[in-house]
Design an enzyme around this catalytic site. Structure first.
Site, PDB file in Angstrom:
ATOM      1  N   LYS A  11       0.485  -0.975  15.245  1.00  0.00           N
ATOM      2  CA  LYS A  11       1.870  -1.120  15.707  1.00  0.00           C
ATOM      3  C   LYS A  11       2.174  -2.436  16.436  1.00  0.00           C
ATOM      4  O   LYS A  11       3.354  -2.793  16.604  1.00  0.00           O
ATOM      5  CB  LYS A  11       2.224   0.032  16.664  1.00  0.00           C
ATOM      6  CG  LYS A  11       2.395   1.357  15.967  1.00  0.00           C
ATOM      7  CD  LYS A  11       3.725   1.419  15.225  1.00  0.00           C
ATOM      8  CE  LYS A  11       3.770   2.556  14.239  1.00  0.00           C
ATOM      9  NZ  LYS A  11       4.024   2.167  12.864  1.00  0.00           N
ATOM     10  N   PRO A  52      -5.062  -0.748  18.606  1.00  0.00           N
ATOM     11  CA  PRO A  52      -4.728  -1.135  17.233  1.00  0.00           C
ATOM     12  C   PRO A  52      -4.768   0.003  16.208  1.00  0.00           C
ATOM     13  O   PRO A  52      -4.388  -0.207  15.057  1.00  0.00           O
ATOM     14  CB  PRO A  52      -5.788  -2.192  16.891  1.00  0.00           C
ATOM     15  CG  PRO A  52      -6.920  -1.916  17.820  1.00  0.00           C
ATOM     16  CD  PRO A  52      -6.329  -1.349  19.054  1.00  0.00           C
ATOM     17  N   TYR A 110       3.715   6.029  10.980  1.00  0.00           N
ATOM     18  CA  TYR A 110       2.928   4.874  10.547  1.00  0.00           C
ATOM     19  C   TYR A 110       3.792   3.847   9.828  1.00  0.00           C
ATOM     20  O   TYR A 110       3.691   2.642  10.065  1.00  0.00           O
ATOM     21  CB  TYR A 110       1.768   5.335   9.647  1.00  0.00           C
ATOM     22  CG  TYR A 110       0.659   4.313   9.479  1.00  0.00           C
ATOM     23  CD1 TYR A 110       0.848   3.170   8.711  1.00  0.00           C
ATOM     24  CD2 TYR A 110      -0.592   4.488  10.084  1.00  0.00           C
ATOM     25  CE1 TYR A 110      -0.154   2.221   8.557  1.00  0.00           C
ATOM     26  CE2 TYR A 110      -1.599   3.557   9.939  1.00  0.00           C
ATOM     27  CZ  TYR A 110      -1.377   2.425   9.174  1.00  0.00           C
ATOM     28  OH  TYR A 110      -2.377   1.488   9.034  1.00  0.00           O
ATOM     29  N   HIS A 138       0.867  -1.197   0.000  1.00  0.00           N
ATOM     30  CA  HIS A 138       0.000   0.000   0.000  1.00  0.00           C
ATOM     31  C   HIS A 138       0.890   1.228   0.000  1.00  0.00           C
ATOM     32  O   HIS A 138       1.819   1.307   0.794  1.00  0.00           O
ATOM     33  CB  HIS A 138      -0.862   0.024   1.260  1.00  0.00           C
ATOM     34  CG  HIS A 138      -1.991  -0.945   1.221  1.00  0.00           C
ATOM     35  ND1 HIS A 138      -3.099  -0.813   2.015  1.00  0.00           N
ATOM     36  CD2 HIS A 138      -2.185  -2.050   0.490  1.00  0.00           C
ATOM     37  CE1 HIS A 138      -3.941  -1.807   1.776  1.00  0.00           C
ATOM     38  NE2 HIS A 138      -3.402  -2.581   0.860  1.00  0.00           N
ATOM     39  N   TYR A 197      -9.434   4.998   7.331  1.00  0.00           N
ATOM     40  CA  TYR A 197      -9.713   5.295   8.735  1.00  0.00           C
ATOM     41  C   TYR A 197     -10.809   6.364   8.730  1.00  0.00           C
ATOM     42  O   TYR A 197     -10.567   7.487   8.292  1.00  0.00           O
ATOM     43  CB  TYR A 197      -8.463   5.834   9.427  1.00  0.00           C
ATOM     44  CG  TYR A 197      -7.397   4.780   9.698  1.00  0.00           C
ATOM     45  CD1 TYR A 197      -6.510   4.377   8.701  1.00  0.00           C
ATOM     46  CD2 TYR A 197      -7.264   4.203  10.966  1.00  0.00           C
ATOM     47  CE1 TYR A 197      -5.523   3.425   8.959  1.00  0.00           C
ATOM     48  CE2 TYR A 197      -6.284   3.249  11.233  1.00  0.00           C
ATOM     49  CZ  TYR A 197      -5.421   2.868  10.221  1.00  0.00           C
ATOM     50  OH  TYR A 197      -4.447   1.931  10.477  1.00  0.00           O
TER      51      TYR A 197
HETATM   52  C1  PHB Z   1      -6.145  -4.826   9.985  1.00  0.00           C
HETATM   53  O1  PHB Z   1      -6.113  -4.925   8.744  1.00  0.00           O
HETATM   54  O2  PHB Z   1      -6.493  -5.787  10.706  1.00  0.00           O
HETATM   55  C2  PHB Z   1      -5.768  -3.548  10.635  1.00  0.00           C
HETATM   56  C3  PHB Z   1      -5.314  -2.502   9.848  1.00  0.00           C
HETATM   57  C4  PHB Z   1      -4.976  -1.298  10.441  1.00  0.00           C
HETATM   58  C5  PHB Z   1      -5.099  -1.138  11.811  1.00  0.00           C
HETATM   59  C6  PHB Z   1      -5.534  -2.190  12.591  1.00  0.00           C
HETATM   60  C7  PHB Z   1      -5.879  -3.395  12.011  1.00  0.00           C
HETATM   61  O3  PHB Z   1      -4.781   0.049  12.388  1.00  0.00           O
END
Ligand code: PHB
Ligand code: APR
Length: 401
Positions: free
Chosen positions: A301, A297, A388, A79, A205
Site C-alpha cells: 500500500k 509492505p 488489495y 496481474h 504470499y
Molecule cells: C514487490 O514486488 O516489491 C512487492 C510486492 C508485494 C508486496 C510488497 C512488495 O506486498
C-alpha cells in the site's frame, strides 16, 4: 537545473521527489498551478532506489489521466490476482473475478523515472541535491523554504509548503503537537532483486513454518523476492547461498512450483512498521505520503497511499490557490485519514495472517483457519481483493460515509 534557473518564488514548494512529491507536481501542473520540487539526493540516486512495485487500479488510472503512463502501459505487468501458499499448497485469489479490477506490477523507481523525465522534458523545476532544506514561517501567510544548492544559500517563497520528504524527512517535526500511532512489528523483510526469469506471472504470499516469503517480479527477466527475518537482522549473515536456500525451503509447493535462481542485483532489509502522525497540516505546511504515515509492505500500500494523499491535496490546493479559499486546508487531514487507517488495518491483517510470530501453536492454528477462510470463502476472498486492488481515490466506498 542550475541555481540561477530556479525561481525564488512559486505557489507550492514541494520537499521531496518521491512518488508523493512528483505526482503532486504533475497534478498541480494539470490544474495550472506552479510549483518547485526540492530533492535532497541526485537524480541517479532517486531513480535507482529499489522499492516496492504494486500499483492499485486507481493509481494506474490517475497516471493515465495525467498522460504519464506510456511506458507503464508498454512495460508493466498486469496481474489478475495473487496466490496464497500454506501447508504445501497454492491458492489463487482472482481479483478480476472477485471485484472486477486488478493490480499492475511496475517498480516504484520506474514510476519515479517516468515522472522526473516528464517534468524535466517540460522544463519545470526540480532541484536535485538541495541541502539543509528547512520550512520557515509556515504558520504565517508568507512561508518559505530555505536550502543550500551549489554551495549557495537559497530561499523559495511560496503559499504552501508540501512536505513529501518521506519517513526520515525534515518536514514532520514542523507540525507541533502531533499525535503519533506507532506499531513496530517483531520482524523485517530481507529483499532481493535477481536476474532470474519469473517462473509464473503472479505474486505468491507464502506463510511457512520457518517464516513468511514473497515471490514477486519486475520484468520477464527479473525476479523480486522477500524473506521474513528478525527485526534487528543485518545482511552480514546472509550470503547469496543462504538466501536462495531459505527461499527454496519456504516457497515451493507440492504442485511442482520451482524457483529460478540467478545473480543477485540488489539486497536490502525493510523494517516492518505501522505509523500514523496526525494532523497532516499546520498553517501552510502539509505532509503527504511516508512523511505522515508508513505501513508494513505486506499489503503493498505504501506508494498507493502516498499518491492518494496528493490526489486529495491537489484538489484542496486548487481551491486555496486558484480560488483564494485558504480555509480548505483544514479539511486535508480528515480527508486522508480514512484511507490511511483502512490501509493500516489491511496491512496489519495481511501481516498477521502470513508471518511467523514466535512458536505459539494456538496462534498458528488461528492463522491457518484465516487462510482457509480467505482461500475457501468467496465472501472472505472478496474482502481481500477489494482492499488489495484499492478503493477509488475520490469516493472510497462508493458514496457511503
Ligand atoms: C514487490 O514486488 O516489491 C512487492 C510486492 C508485494 C508486496 C510488497 C512488495 O506486498
Ligand atoms: N530535503 C529534501 N528531500 C528530502 C529530504 C530533505 N531533507 N529528506 C528526504 N527527502 C526526499 C527523499 O530523498 C525522497 O526522494 O524525499 C523523497 C521522499 O520519497 P519517498 O521516501 O519515496 O516517500 P513518498 O514520496 O511519500 O512515497 C512513499 O515510498 O518509501 C516508499 O514504500 C514507500 O511506497 C512508499 C513510497
Amino acid at each position: 537545473v542550475s541555481s540561477v534557473d530556479v525561481p525564488d518564488e512559486t505557489a507550492v514548494g514541494i520537499i521531496g521527489a518521491g512518488p508523493a512529491g512528483l505526482v503532486l507536481a504533475h497534478l498541480l501542473k494539470a490544474r495550472g498551478i506552479d510549483c518547485v520540487v526540492l530533492e535532497l539526493h541526485d537524480r541517479e540516486y532517486v531513480e535507482h532506489r529499489v522499492r516496492a512495485g504494486v500499483l492499485e487500479a486507481p493509481t494506474v488510472e490517475l497516471l493515465r489521466t495525467l498522460g504519464l503512463a506510456d511506458r507503464l502501459d508498454r512495460e508493466s505487468l498486469p496481474h489478475r490476482g495473487i496466490q496464497l501458499a500454506f501447508e504445501g499448497r497454492r491458492h489463487h485469489i482472482d481479483f478480476l473475478d472477485l471485484v472486477g479490477r486488478s493490480i499492475t506490477v511496475y517498480g516504484q523507481q520506474e514510476v519515479v523515472k517516468d515522472l522526473i523525465a516528464a517534468r524535466v522534458d517540460a522544463g519545470d523545476p526540480i532541484v536535485f541535491e538541495a541541502r539543509d532544506v528547512e520550512p520557515v514561517d509556515v504558520d504565517t501567510d508568507k512561508p518559505l523554504i530555505r536550502y543550500r544548492h551549489d554551495d549557495e544559500d537559497r530561499e523559495l517563497r511560496c503559499q504552501v509548503v508540501a512536505g513529501c520528504d518521506g519517513f526520515h524527512g525534515v518536514s514532520r517535526p514542523y507540525v507541533p503537537d502531533l499525535t503519533v500511532y506507532d506499531r513496530q512489528y517483531p520482524f523485517a523483510w530481507l529483499g532481493i532483486l535477481a536476474e532470474a526469469a519469473p517462473t509464473q506471472d503472479e505474486l505468491i504470499y507464502a506463510s511457512h513454518e520457518r517464516g513468511f516469503a514473497l515471490y514477486s517480479m519486475r520484468s520477464p527477466t527479473i525476479t523480486r523476492l522477500y524473506l521474513q527475518v528478525p527485526a534487528d537482522e543485518t545482511l552480514d549473515g546472509w550470503s547469496d547461498d543462504r538466501i536462495w536456500s531459505e527461499l527454496e525451503t519456504r516457497l515451493p509447493t507440492e504442485d511442482g512450483f520451482v524457483l529460478n535462481t540467478g545473480p543477485i542485483l540488489d539486497k536490502g532489509i525493510t523494517e516492518m512498521r505501522g505509523f500514523v502522525a496526525t494532523p497532516m497540516r499546520h498553517g501552510n505546511l502539509v505532509l503527504a505520503g511516508d512523511a505522515a504515515h508508513i505501513v508494513p509492505p505486506t499489503g503493498a500500500k505504501g506508494m498507493n497511499l502516498a499518491i492518494a494523499d496528493v490526489f486529495v491535496l491537489a484538489g484542496i490546493l486548487d481551491d486555496v490557490i486558484t480560488r483564494g479559499r485558504a480555509e480548505r486546508l483544514a479539511d486535508y487531514t480528515t480527508a486522508c485519514l480514512r484511507r490511511v487507517w483502512r490501509a493500516q488495518h489491511f496491512s496489519w491483517w495481511m501481516t498477521s495472517m502470513l508471518h511467523r510470530f514466535g512458536d505459539d501453536p494456538f496462534q498458528r492454528q488461528l492463522q491457518l483457519s484465516e487462510l482457509a477462510l480467505v482461500t475457501g470463502s468467496v465472501t472472505a476472498a472478496r474482502n481481500l481483493a477489494e482492499n488489495y486492488t484499492g478503493y477509488p481515490f475520490d469516493d472510497m466506498f462508493g458514496g457511503e460515509t
